[in-house]
Motif scaffolding. Structure first.
Motif, PDB file in Angstrom:
ATOM      1  N   ASN A 237       0.846  -1.187   0.000  1.00  0.00           N
ATOM      2  CA  ASN A 237       0.000   0.000   0.000  1.00  0.00           C
ATOM      3  C   ASN A 237       0.882   1.237   0.000  1.00  0.00           C
ATOM      4  OD1 ASN A 237      -2.955  -0.868   0.383  1.00  0.00           O
ATOM      5  ND2 ASN A 237      -1.874  -2.066   1.947  1.00  0.00           N
ATOM      6  N   LEU A 238       0.417   2.292  -0.665  1.00  0.00           N
ATOM      7  CA  LEU A 238       1.191   3.528  -0.717  1.00  0.00           C
ATOM      8  C   LEU A 238       1.032   4.342   0.548  1.00  0.00           C
ATOM      9  CD1 LEU A 238       0.488   4.628  -4.392  1.00  0.00           C
ATOM     10  CD2 LEU A 238       2.137   2.968  -3.496  1.00  0.00           C
ATOM     11  N   MET A 408      -8.058  -0.899 -11.247  1.00  0.00           N
ATOM     12  CA  MET A 408      -7.214   0.289 -11.140  1.00  0.00           C
ATOM     13  C   MET A 408      -6.996   0.771  -9.704  1.00  0.00           C
ATOM     14  SD  MET A 408      -8.441   2.576 -14.371  1.00  0.00           S
ATOM     15  CE  MET A 408      -8.024   2.066 -16.039  1.00  0.00           C
ATOM     16  N   ARG A 409      -5.789   1.316  -9.488  1.00  0.00           N
ATOM     17  CA  ARG A 409      -5.450   1.967  -8.230  1.00  0.00           C
ATOM     18  C   ARG A 409      -4.702   3.255  -8.547  1.00  0.00           C
ATOM     19  NH1 ARG A 409      -1.340  -0.150  -3.448  1.00  0.00           N
ATOM     20  NH2 ARG A 409       0.239   0.331  -5.017  1.00  0.00           N
ATOM     21  N   ASP A 410      -5.055   4.320  -7.851  1.00  0.00           N
ATOM     22  CA  ASP A 410      -4.425   5.615  -8.074  1.00  0.00           C
ATOM     23  C   ASP A 410      -3.414   5.898  -6.971  1.00  0.00           C
ATOM     24  OD1 ASP A 410      -3.920   7.972  -9.359  1.00  0.00           O
ATOM     25  OD2 ASP A 410      -5.879   8.864  -8.998  1.00  0.00           O
ATOM     26  N   MET A 411      -2.724   7.025  -7.108  1.00  0.00           N
ATOM     27  CA  MET A 411      -1.790   7.484  -6.080  1.00  0.00           C
ATOM     28  C   MET A 411      -2.528   8.310  -5.031  1.00  0.00           C
ATOM     29  SD  MET A 411       1.631   8.599  -8.102  1.00  0.00           S
ATOM     30  CE  MET A 411       1.968   8.072  -9.756  1.00  0.00           C
ATOM     31  N   TRP A 412      -1.767   9.129  -4.309  1.00  0.00           N
ATOM     32  CA  TRP A 412      -2.322  10.015  -3.299  1.00  0.00           C
ATOM     33  C   TRP A 412      -2.943  11.230  -3.997  1.00  0.00           C
ATOM     34  CZ3 TRP A 412       2.487  10.703  -5.130  1.00  0.00           C
ATOM     35  CH2 TRP A 412       3.455   9.747  -4.815  1.00  0.00           C
ATOM     36  N   ASN A 413      -4.227  11.432  -3.800  1.00  0.00           N
ATOM     37  CA  ASN A 413      -4.905  12.581  -4.403  1.00  0.00           C
ATOM     38  C   ASN A 413      -5.016  13.689  -3.358  1.00  0.00           C
ATOM     39  OD1 ASN A 413      -5.893  11.950  -7.265  1.00  0.00           O
ATOM     40  ND2 ASN A 413      -6.290  10.077  -6.116  1.00  0.00           N
ATOM     41  N   ALA A 418       2.516  17.002  -5.918  1.00  0.00           N
ATOM     42  CA  ALA A 418       3.731  17.295  -6.686  1.00  0.00           C
ATOM     43  C   ALA A 418       4.985  17.059  -5.855  1.00  0.00           C
ATOM     44  CB  ALA A 418       3.698  18.732  -7.207  1.00  0.00           C
ATOM     45  N   ARG A 419       4.932  17.407  -4.578  1.00  0.00           N
ATOM     46  CA  ARG A 419       6.091  17.195  -3.707  1.00  0.00           C
ATOM     47  C   ARG A 419       6.270  15.707  -3.395  1.00  0.00           C
ATOM     48  NH1 ARG A 419       4.534  21.073   1.071  1.00  0.00           N
ATOM     49  NH2 ARG A 419       6.560  20.478   1.925  1.00  0.00           N
ATOM     50  N   LEU A 420       5.171  14.995  -3.194  1.00  0.00           N
ATOM     51  CA  LEU A 420       5.255  13.568  -2.887  1.00  0.00           C
ATOM     52  C   LEU A 420       5.842  12.783  -4.051  1.00  0.00           C
ATOM     53  CD1 LEU A 420       1.791  12.993  -1.143  1.00  0.00           C
ATOM     54  CD2 LEU A 420       4.006  13.403  -0.047  1.00  0.00           C
ATOM     55  N   VAL A 421       5.377  13.098  -5.264  1.00  0.00           N
ATOM     56  CA  VAL A 421       5.850  12.319  -6.417  1.00  0.00           C
ATOM     57  C   VAL A 421       7.304  12.644  -6.727  1.00  0.00           C
ATOM     58  CG1 VAL A 421       5.241  13.868  -8.340  1.00  0.00           C
ATOM     59  CG2 VAL A 421       5.060  11.391  -8.630  1.00  0.00           C
ATOM     60  N   ASP A 422       7.738  13.880  -6.476  1.00  0.00           N
ATOM     61  CA  ASP A 422       9.137  14.223  -6.709  1.00  0.00           C
ATOM     62  C   ASP A 422      10.052  13.444  -5.765  1.00  0.00           C
ATOM     63  OD1 ASP A 422      11.177  15.979  -8.003  1.00  0.00           O
ATOM     64  OD2 ASP A 422      11.462  16.661  -5.943  1.00  0.00           O
ATOM     65  N   ILE A 423       9.644  13.311  -4.515  1.00  0.00           N
ATOM     66  CA  ILE A 423      10.418  12.525  -3.542  1.00  0.00           C
ATOM     67  C   ILE A 423      10.535  11.073  -4.005  1.00  0.00           C
ATOM     68  CG2 ILE A 423      10.341  11.532  -1.210  1.00  0.00           C
ATOM     69  CD1 ILE A 423       9.013  14.225  -0.335  1.00  0.00           C
ATOM     70  N   LYS A 447       9.863   8.341   4.887  1.00  0.00           N
ATOM     71  CA  LYS A 447      10.166   9.360   5.885  1.00  0.00           C
ATOM     72  C   LYS A 447       9.937  10.766   5.345  1.00  0.00           C
ATOM     73  CE  LYS A 447      13.932  10.881   8.961  1.00  0.00           C
ATOM     74  NZ  LYS A 447      15.339  10.610   9.369  1.00  0.00           N
ATOM     75  N   GLU A 448      10.430  11.024   4.132  1.00  0.00           N
ATOM     76  CA  GLU A 448      10.305  12.368   3.556  1.00  0.00           C
ATOM     77  C   GLU A 448       8.867  12.688   3.175  1.00  0.00           C
ATOM     78  OE1 GLU A 448      13.175  12.974   0.412  1.00  0.00           O
ATOM     79  OE2 GLU A 448      14.685  11.815   1.509  1.00  0.00           O
ATOM     80  N   GLN A 449       8.153  11.702   2.629  1.00  0.00           N
ATOM     81  CA  GLN A 449       6.750  11.944   2.286  1.00  0.00           C
ATOM     82  C   GLN A 449       5.916  12.191   3.539  1.00  0.00           C
ATOM     83  OE1 GLN A 449       5.660   8.536  -0.126  1.00  0.00           O
ATOM     84  NE2 GLN A 449       6.120   9.621  -2.023  1.00  0.00           N
TER      85      GLN A 449
END
Length: 464
Positions: A237-238, A408-413, A418-423, A447-449
């Protein structure tokens, strides 16, 4: 991919954009999105250009051609212009203008994860009343309608009918597994472990051909989607959306197994120098006969059947004797990544353009138009269009999409997307290129997310 200097400049721009858009995390959030009228206002009869913004890929050009051919039959005074930017600059190209409260586009084509940021800062119109009056919401899979328009997002497969809608589906998408039928056989692997074994054998049996080709780049959402896909099929799980918890969830035992599979089993089967590959590079590898199995977005796969771009055959039919397209293999689960985008009206567009945008949306979402869009190369979201011969017979991978929708499963909406995906991109890419150990990379992501979520006072999210 940009060099370090360019990446630092882009990061500075993104930070400035976020600060300008969010203020002190209050003004924009309190303002929310302005409401569109329920009824379409009177449309101008003067010449008007309705402008979109998207990233540069075949569906963007297909949309412009399709709309100018078909929408002009209803609105001959309107010209459709789809402005494109490189994929890596897509988010910033939109949100820099949003932050300035002035856009040169009328309709922003947003990823599902962009919606929260745009809504929180009042950048796009709330079209709930318009949708309720003009759109047959029952014609859509509820998850797709929610994914491309709702905020806060619902849990995967569910739609909260009380939540507001800020967009409508433009293009559905997910990954397809592309496999060399002439090298591994007509029947595609059914599990992820079988897929890795088949790729390993194919690579050993065919010198110069890599077992796998997939997205690894530290840009857009490339490396992140790849890890998230493997995470899903191995039961990870994300995050825990309800508690906004990432640390201890993403990097649990299942998450670590997925990272180990990606870095230590899949990466060794890729071509040398593929550590920054994205859409174009994967397509080139397949078209040149250099990959046994590849993973690609369906909407980006059309060129693989073009003999002018392929060494696998001089006709589409010859190419299809060698290439097969299948849904992703399952493992502990059968989850697949949600792709695709929705249409969203800029809050800063001129009133006549906002009215035209509403009219375009109503026109575009009709059943017959969605079927024509499917025949033109689009991936529709209406159930009747998805099940239509116009869509299913248009391309060999369209059935793959129709079969994948329930998985289907998506990411964090969330507004912090933008900051989460860059990490995640940065750390997954580092692990794939040997700059970090897989376990360290995943722990650093978690940790960073978590710090990003904990430092924000915003609420809302979901998508999982």
């Amino acid at each position: 991919m940009p060099g370090r200097k360019a990446r630092l400049a882009a990061a500075a721009l993104l930070l400035a954009t976020t600060m300008a858009a969010c203020g002190d995390d209050d003004g924009g959030a309190k303002a929310g999105a302005p409401k569109a009228p329920a009824s379409i206002p009177a449309l101008t009869q003067d010449p008007l250009t309705l402008s979109f913004i998207w990233f540069d890929w075949p569906p963007a050009h297909a949309l412009e051609d399709f709309a100018n051919a078909e929408y002009k039959k209803e609105r001959p005074n309107v010209t459709i212009k789809v402005n494109t930017v490189p994929n890596a600059n897509w988010h910033d190209a939109m949100f820099t203008q949003f932050a300035a409260r002035k856009t040169d586009f009328d309709i922003a084509i947003l990823d599902s994860q962009h919606i929260g940021e745009a809504v929180t800062n009042g950048n796009i119109l709330d079209i709930t009343d318009f949708v309720n009056k003009n759109i047959d919401v029952k014609a859509y899979n509820p998850y797709l309608l929610a994914a491309y328009g709702q905020f806060p997002q619902a849990e995967t497969g569910k739609r909260d009918e009380n939540a507001s809608l800020y967009g409508l589906p433009l293009l559905g998408d997910t990954w397809t597994m592309i496999y060399r039928k002439d090298l591994i056989g007509d029947k595609p692997p059914q599990t992820w472990d079988q897929m890795i074994s088949a790729a390993e054998k194919c690579q050993a049996d065919n010198p110069g051909v890599s077992g796998l080709a997939f997205h690894q780049a530290n840009g857009s959402d490339a490396a992140a989607v790849t890890y998230n896909t493997v995470n899903g099929v191995y039961g990870g799980n994300l995050w825990n959306a309800k508690d906004r918890k990432i640390e201890g969830v993403l990097n649990d035992q299942a998450g670590q197994e997925a990272m180990d599979v990606l870095v230590n089993k899949m990466k060794p089967l890729t071509a040398k120098g593929s550590g920054n590959w994205f859409i174009d590079e994967v397509n080139a590898s397949v078209a040149q006969g250099k990959a046994c199995i590849a993973f690609q977005w369906i909407a980006a796969s059309g060129g693989l059947l073009d003999p002018k771009q392929s060494t696998l055959g001089t006709t589409r039919e010859q190419i299809l004797t060698k290439l097969g397209f299948a849904t992703l293999p399952a493992q502990k689960t059968n989850l697949v990544p949600l792709g695709g985008m929705g249409m969203h009206i800029s809050a800063y567009a001129a009133k006549p353009n906002q009215a035209e945008a509403l009219n375009f949306m109503k026109w575009f979402e009709q059943a017959d138009i969605q079927k024509k869009w499917a025949a033109a190369g689009g991936v529709p979201a209406r159930t009747d269009a998805l099940q239509s011969p116009e869509f299913l017979n248009a391309s060999p991978f369209n059935q793959v999409y129709a079969d994948s929708v329930p998985r289907m499963r998506d990411m964090w909406n969330v507004p912090e997307y933008a900051r989460l995906v860059d990490i995640e991109n940065t750390n997954v890419n580092a692990a794939l290129n040997g700059a970090k150990q897989p376990k360290d990379a995943l722990n650093d992501i978690a940790k960073e997310q978590q710090k990003v979520l904990d430092s924000s006072n915003r609420k809302g999210g979901g998508g999982l």
